[in-house]
Write an enzyme that holds these catalytic residues in place. Structure first.
Site, PDB file in Angstrom:
ATOM      1  N   ASP A  22       0.785  -1.248   0.000  1.00  0.00           N
ATOM      2  CA  ASP A  22       0.000   0.000   0.000  1.00  0.00           C
ATOM      3  C   ASP A  22       0.814   1.294   0.000  1.00  0.00           C
ATOM      4  OD1 ASP A  22      -1.445  -2.172   0.861  1.00  0.00           O
ATOM      5  OD2 ASP A  22      -2.255  -1.230   2.639  1.00  0.00           O
TER       6      ASP A  22
HETATM    7  C1  FRU Z   1      -3.991  -3.668   2.623  1.00  0.00           C
HETATM    8  C2  FRU Z   1      -3.423  -4.059   3.973  1.00  0.00           C
HETATM    9  C3  FRU Z   1      -3.845  -3.097   5.057  1.00  0.00           C
HETATM   10  C4  FRU Z   1      -2.740  -3.246   6.069  1.00  0.00           C
HETATM   11  C5  FRU Z   1      -1.525  -3.460   5.195  1.00  0.00           C
HETATM   12  C6  FRU Z   1      -0.503  -4.395   5.774  1.00  0.00           C
HETATM   13  O1  FRU Z   1      -3.265  -4.177   1.554  1.00  0.00           O
HETATM   14  O2  FRU Z   1      -3.792  -5.390   4.294  1.00  0.00           O
HETATM   15  O3  FRU Z   1      -5.118  -3.344   5.586  1.00  0.00           O
HETATM   16  O4  FRU Z   1      -2.613  -2.116   6.881  1.00  0.00           O
HETATM   17  O5  FRU Z   1      -1.993  -3.972   3.974  1.00  0.00           O
HETATM   18  O6  FRU Z   1       0.647  -4.430   4.969  1.00  0.00           O
END
Ligand code: FRU
Length: 541
Positions: A22
């Site tokens: 992300d």
């Molecule tokens: C989305 C997610 C979020 C989390 C992050 C962990 O892709 O699962 O909900 O904060 O990635 O890397």
């Protein structure tokens, strides 16, 4: 890219190596854009406690790597730092809220500040002593494994900050929990979530922001409210891995959001109908635009990712605004990306008839690293196929009626990553038009990866959706950003986006010299305009 790295991107953001997911905490601070991202410094998979990678930029195109941050520092993030967002507090002071994993792997919300506000690169961060600032308690009934991803906060005239946290609860109700604070340190959970919807599963990475009505393309800072404004709520659905959104009204008295149409679930509108997840917007006060960043993961096998030594890219930042109709958002690559268009070679064409069943070469450009804009005019509607009312799933329709399946009016569009006229490998982005019983036309836009690679281990799912456009009155436009292993498409006046990952085995680097306009329908169509640019490499990692 080097010959042993044919899939590395030239102008899509990616770190030098390892796993990325992300986008986190984007912001503009003292003339510098900041992008943080979920990162595993130790490998190509999401394993072990993730930290935040950090890069800075003056144009959102060229990036400079900065030191990793949000490393395990206190109990609140000892097992990792998950996604979060930045808020600029009064006095131009950035703050970041993110999800930490505590010693019990419970999800808690953590507050961080820059160590030195005089450093525009914000290289170093520290965690506030009183962390976590939001956490599950026996009273608040929060499930500590689905409670994460704080948004950028906004402040209303009552002087209270608000922030949303994604959550799910019993029977898979998805929620955007609301917290309020006066000082950004002490947060109190509101009695009601801003919005929730049954059986939609965990809502990851919520985003909530204002947009202007009436087709005004300008962005608005997150705390602004007023009569000419609608609000957008976007969530990333953990179950389907889709970034869906609704447009609606924000009742600031009740601190409640209501979508104008429908509910928030997997039938809601999507930012992108391809590989695209965990996106986040921020307000660019210099350009007065709202900018959208997103993550596209790999479609290759874990073995191939291990060989490449990296996994995951970000899509090209997009300017985002509300369409005149008020029914959907419009997205377009930020204008700075056009600085990468090479003056030559360029390919241009206006007013050419594309005969049914023909293949027309776009010659001379660097086809593996290109930006192509094309528009089509429908010439005759005689052969248009009937639309079957049972075709409710456009993605399925795209895979049944792929680029090689002959039709009446369409498929017509672009074929990229094609090694030879032998059509061993290609990715096709195209339109297909149908006539429904009410005599309205239905336009389908597809990105067909089914023939994109001779390597059988890749995920070659075809993507697509219906587009809200009248093909009789308007030209059908398509822009495709091609970048070695990415085909990022914008169709029908910016109304539909589809991002695909492809791994050609023959059409790599300079061997990918052919780009074609194809028409596999019976009817002729006209190219009203076509410009294809070779793209320069951005300076990224
Ligand atoms: C989305 C997610 C979020 C989390 C992050 C962990 O892709 O699962 O909900 O904060 O990635 O890397």
């Amino acid at each position: 890219p080097p010959s042993n790295q044919p899939y590395r991107t030239a102008y899509h953001f990616q770190p030098r190596k390892n796993w990325i997911n992300d986008p986190n905490g984007p912001m503009l601070f003292k003339g510098i854009y900041h992008l943080f991202y979920q990162y595993n410094p130790n490998g190509v998979k999401l394993r072990g406690p993730p930290v935040w990678g950090h890069s800075t930029s003056k144009d959102l195109v060229n990036w400079m790597p900065q030191p990793l941050t949000m490393e395990p520092e206190m109990a609140a993030n000892i097992n990792g730092s998950w996604s979060g967002s930045a808020t600029i507090l009064p006095g131009n002071k950035p703050a970041i809220l993110f999800t930490g994993l505590d010693p019990n792997y419970e999800q808690v919300q953590v507050l961080a500040y820059p160590k030195d506000l005089n450093d525009p690169y914000l290289k170093e961060w520290f965690l506030a002593p009183k962390n976590p600032v939001m956490f599950p308690t026996p009273q608040n009934q929060i499930n500590a494994t689905s409670y994460r991803d704080p948004t950028t906060a906004w402040m209303l005239p009552d002087g209270n900050w608000r922030v949303l946290i994604g959550k799910s609860k019993r029977r898979q109700r998805g929620l955007s929990l609301l917290y309020r604070s006066r000082d950004f340190v002490h947060w109190v959970k509101a009695k009601h979530p801003l919005y929730s919807y049954e059986r939609s599963g965990m809502w990851e990475c919520p985003d909530f922001f204002p947009v202007y009505k009436n087709g005004n393309t300008m962005g608005i800072d997150t705390s602004v409210i007023g009569p000419n404004i609608k609000h957008v709520l976007k969530v990333s659905l953990d179950v389907s891995k889709h970034d869906v959104y609704t447009i609606g009204g924000y009742d600031t008295k009740k601190d409640a959001y209501t979508p104008d149409v429908g509910f928030m679930n997997d039938s809601s509108l999507r930012y992108d109908y391809g590989k695209y997840y965990a996106s986040k917007t921020f307000y660019d006060g210099a350009k007065k635009e709202r900018i959208l960043l997103g993550w596209a993961n790999e479609s290759s096998s874990e073995e191939d990712d291990a060989k490449k030594g990296w996994s995951g890219i970000h899509t090209i930042p997009r300017t985002i605004w509300l369409d005149k109709s008020g029914n959907q958002l419009i997205q377009w690559p930020i204008s700075n990306i056009e600085k990468l268009r090479q003056k030559s070679p360029v390919f241009k064409l206006y007013g050419k008839l594309i005969k049914g069943g023909s293949l027309n070469e776009v010659s001379g450009i660097t086809a593996a690293q290109a930006d192509v804009e094309i528009s089509f005019k429908i010439k005759d509607l005689e052969n248009v196929e009937k639309f079957d009312a049972s075709w409710t799933n456009p993605q399925l329709l795209c895979s049944q009626k792929g680029g090689s399946v002959k039709g009446g009016l369409g498929p017509f569009g672009l074929m990229t990553f094609q090694a030879s006229k032998g059509l061993e490998e290609y990715t096709a982005v195209f339109f297909r038009i149908f006539k429904a019983y009410d005599n309205k036309y239905v336009v389908l836009m597809c990105s067909d990866q089914s023939r994109s690679s001779l390597n059988p281990t890749n995920d070659k799912t075809t993507y697509g959706s219906f587009v809200d456009v009248n093909p009789v009155r308007e030209d059908l436009s398509l822009r495709v950003l091609i970048d070695h292993s990415v085909v990022e498409s914008f169709g029908a006046k910016r109304k539909e986006c589809v991002t695909a990952r492809v791994y050609p085995t023959l059409a790599i680097n300079e061997k990918a010299c052919n780009l074609y306009v194809f028409n596999n329908g019976k009817s002729d169509v006209e190219i009203t305009g076509l410009t294809a640019w070779s793209m320069k490499k951005a300076s990224i990692a």
